[in-house]
Design a protein around this motif. Structure first.
Motif, short mmCIF file in Angstrom:
data_model
loop_
_atom_site.label_atom_id
_atom_site.label_comp_id
_atom_site.label_asym_id
_atom_site.label_seq_id
_atom_site.Cartn_x
_atom_site.Cartn_y
_atom_site.Cartn_z
N ARG A 58 -2.42 3.67 -8.15
CA ARG A 58 -3.16 3.44 -9.52
C ARG A 58 -3.90 4.47 -9.94
NH1 ARG A 58 -2.80 -1.67 -6.95
NH2 ARG A 58 -4.52 -1.36 -5.73
N ILE A 115 -9.03 -14.10 0.70
CA ILE A 115 -10.55 -13.82 0.82
C ILE A 115 -11.07 -15.14 1.70
CG2 ILE A 115 -12.58 -14.19 -0.72
CD1 ILE A 115 -10.97 -12.61 -2.64
N PHE A 121 -18.12 -16.00 -5.90
CA PHE A 121 -17.82 -14.88 -5.07
C PHE A 121 -18.87 -13.85 -4.89
CE2 PHE A 121 -14.80 -10.92 -5.27
CZ PHE A 121 -14.40 -11.28 -3.93
N MET A 175 -10.02 -9.12 4.38
CA MET A 175 -9.26 -10.21 3.84
C MET A 175 -7.68 -10.17 3.86
SD MET A 175 -10.29 -7.45 1.82
CE MET A 175 -11.87 -8.00 1.25
N THR A 231 -7.14 -2.16 -14.49
CA THR A 231 -6.11 -2.67 -13.98
C THR A 231 -5.75 -4.14 -14.36
OG1 THR A 231 -7.18 -3.38 -12.10
CG2 THR A 231 -6.47 -1.14 -12.08
N ASN A 251 -7.54 4.83 -8.84
CA ASN A 251 -7.83 5.30 -7.49
C ASN A 251 -7.53 6.90 -7.18
OD1 ASN A 251 -8.66 2.74 -6.34
ND2 ASN A 251 -6.42 2.01 -6.39
N TRP A 271 0.76 -1.18 -0.04
CA TRP A 271 -0.01 0.18 0.03
C TRP A 271 0.81 1.43 0.09
CZ3 TRP A 271 -4.45 -0.41 -1.98
CH2 TRP A 271 -5.38 -1.44 -1.71
N HIS A 301 -10.85 6.52 -2.21
CA HIS A 301 -11.29 5.42 -1.72
C HIS A 301 -10.50 4.39 -2.15
CE1 HIS A 301 -14.99 7.51 -0.38
NE2 HIS A 301 -15.42 7.58 -1.73
N HIS A 302 -10.32 3.16 -1.44
CA HIS A 302 -9.80 1.86 -1.88
C HIS A 302 -10.68 0.99 -1.67
CE1 HIS A 302 -5.69 3.03 -3.14
NE2 HIS A 302 -5.74 3.83 -2.27
N TYR A 330 -20.52 -10.14 -2.97
CA TYR A 330 -20.06 -8.85 -2.35
C TYR A 330 -21.06 -8.61 -1.16
CZ TYR A 330 -18.24 -4.10 -2.33
OH TYR A 330 -17.40 -2.76 -2.23
N TYR A 341 -14.90 -0.75 -4.00
CA TYR A 341 -15.46 -0.83 -5.27
C TYR A 341 -16.85 0.16 -5.03
CZ TYR A 341 -11.62 -3.49 -6.03
OH TYR A 341 -10.05 -4.01 -6.31
C1 GPP Z 1 -13.58 -7.09 -2.57
C2 GPP Z 1 -12.12 -7.49 -2.49
C3 GPP Z 1 -11.85 -8.80 -2.56
C4 GPP Z 1 -11.36 -6.42 -2.21
C5 GPP Z 1 -9.75 -6.81 -2.01
C6 GPP Z 1 -9.29 -5.72 -1.24
C7 GPP Z 1 -9.21 -4.47 -1.96
C8 GPP Z 1 -7.57 -4.45 -2.66
C9 GPP Z 1 -10.09 -3.62 -2.46
C10 GPP Z 1 -9.87 -2.22 -3.44
O1 GPP Z 1 -8.64 -1.62 -3.45
P1 GPP Z 1 -8.35 -0.53 -4.60
O2 GPP Z 1 -9.47 0.53 -4.64
O3 GPP Z 1 -7.07 -0.13 -4.20
O4 GPP Z 1 -8.34 -1.60 -6.11
P2 GPP Z 1 -8.37 -1.02 -7.41
O5 GPP Z 1 -7.13 -0.68 -7.51
O6 GPP Z 1 -8.46 -2.49 -8.15
O7 GPP Z 1 -9.53 -0.13 -7.59
#
Ligand code: GPP
Ligand code: SAM
Ligand code: MG
Length: 293
Positions: free
Chosen positions: A35, A227, A283, A177, A268, A38, A30, A49-50, A285, A52
């Motif tokens: 990216r 997970i 899977f 996770m 990504t 984000n 981290w 945010h990190h 959510y 979805y």
């Molecule tokens: C639902 C699950 C299994 C999540 C795993 C944890 C995770 C990395 C979440 C999103 O982070 P991010 O926003 O940094 O990821 P990204 O770059 O894909 O948007």
């Protein structure tokens, strides 16, 4: 506003030694994460945010794909759906007074903490393994003038620097996770007062599928995480005085986000794994809101 504008001076986060080599790997992961999917979304309004998104796509707001402003609108739309996800988590915290303390376990760059403070007017304490993330979150709080109420610290969520019963509510937004669930819920149970509320939004594998699918394994490898199954969540909560009050399957609500994201220039490479695993049922959510009894 852009992420490069974050020049305010705040004391850098104190960095304790990681509790395990794995946590050292996650801290490094981290610390180095930058990216565009984000940062460019966060630049829309300064909430980084990190996690979805959920909800229906506003096609009217997106407009014509051929339009020169389409990509900008698409980024704003993905960001709107990610903030909508955090709003739904906050909706499940119950009634929170201004004198309460909330705990964000695995707070990332702090977007959800800012939203929680803006909604409830209370103190919000976050922990992350990443000093870069904690510094980023604290700079944002300083810029917004809310750094006396919103604070991120570098700390293991399995041993948080809060007194027993100190928190009115706590949550994990896509951060459970990375840890053993028994250890995690024991710690939330400790920091929550009796009657306090715990909420998680998480991706979990579906026991009905049998075992983690190849897509779930791909997501684990992509993020260096582990997970858990839906069953493990239920069991570990039951064993740690957390009684679910709401279990909401957000899978149908998150699919439009992923399908839109898959069409963007910010992909990504993990989009296919999320879309296929949500569609084949391996899977899910999930939002779980539980009372500390
Ligand atoms: C639902 C699950 C299994 C999540 C795993 C944890 C995770 C990395 C979440 C999103 O982070 P991010 O926003 O940094 O990821 P990204 O770059 O894909 O948007
Ligand atoms: C996918 S990000 C989610 C960030 C945030 N909850 C959000 O919604 O934007 C995962 C976060 O979990 C944190 N994390 C993982 N393991 C942790 C641990 N043992 N203690 C504290 N934070 C941890 C990471 O540092 C990172 O901030
Ligand atoms: Mg993201």
């Amino acid at each position: 506003m852009t992420n490069t504008d974050l020049t305010a001076t705040v004391a850098p986060a104190f960095i304790p030694s990681p509790a395990t080599p794995y946590q050292g790997d996650i801290a490094r992961y981290w610390d180095h994460e930058a990216r565009p999917v984000n940062l460019r979304l966060g630049d829309v309004d300064g909430l980084y945010h990190h996690h979805y998104g959920i909800g229906d796509i506003d096609h009217a707001a997106l407009g014509d794909t051929e339009d020169s402003t389409y990509e900008k609108k698409l980024i704003a739309e993905l960001h709107r759906l990610e903030s909508a996800q955090a709003e739904v988590l906050l909706d499940h915290l119950g009634s929170i007074g201004r004198d309460s303390t909330l705990v964000d376990a695995g707070c990332g760059r702090g977007g959800s903490m800012v939203m929680a403070h803006q909604r409830f007017g209370c103190k919000v304490e976050g922990v992350t393994l990443s000093a870069k993330q904690a510094d980023f979150a604290n700079r944002r709080a300083h810029e917004l003038g809310i750094d006396d109420s919103v604070r991120a610290r570098v700390c293991n969520m399995l041993a948080m620097p809060f007194e027993t019963g100190q928190a009115a509510a706590s949550w994990n937004n896509e951060s459970s996770m990375y840890v053993d669930l028994d250890d995690l819920f024991a710690e939330h149970s400790r920091v929550l007062g009796v009657g306090g509320r715990y909420v998680t939004i998480t991706g979990c594998w579906n026991p009905r599928y049998g075992q983690p699918s190849k897509w779930v394994s791909q997501i684990n490898a992509h993020f260096e995480c582990n997970i858990h199954s839906r069953r493990e969540y239920m069991r570990a909560m039951a064993d740690n005085r957390l009684v679910p009050q709401a279990v909401i399957d957000l899978t149908p609500a998150t699919l439009p986000y992923w399908e839109l994201r898959a069409t963007s220039s910010l992909v990504t490479g993990i989009e296919e794994a999320f879309i296929n695993s949500y569609k084949d049922g391996s899977f899910q959510y999930l939002l779980i809101a539980a009372d500390r009894v």
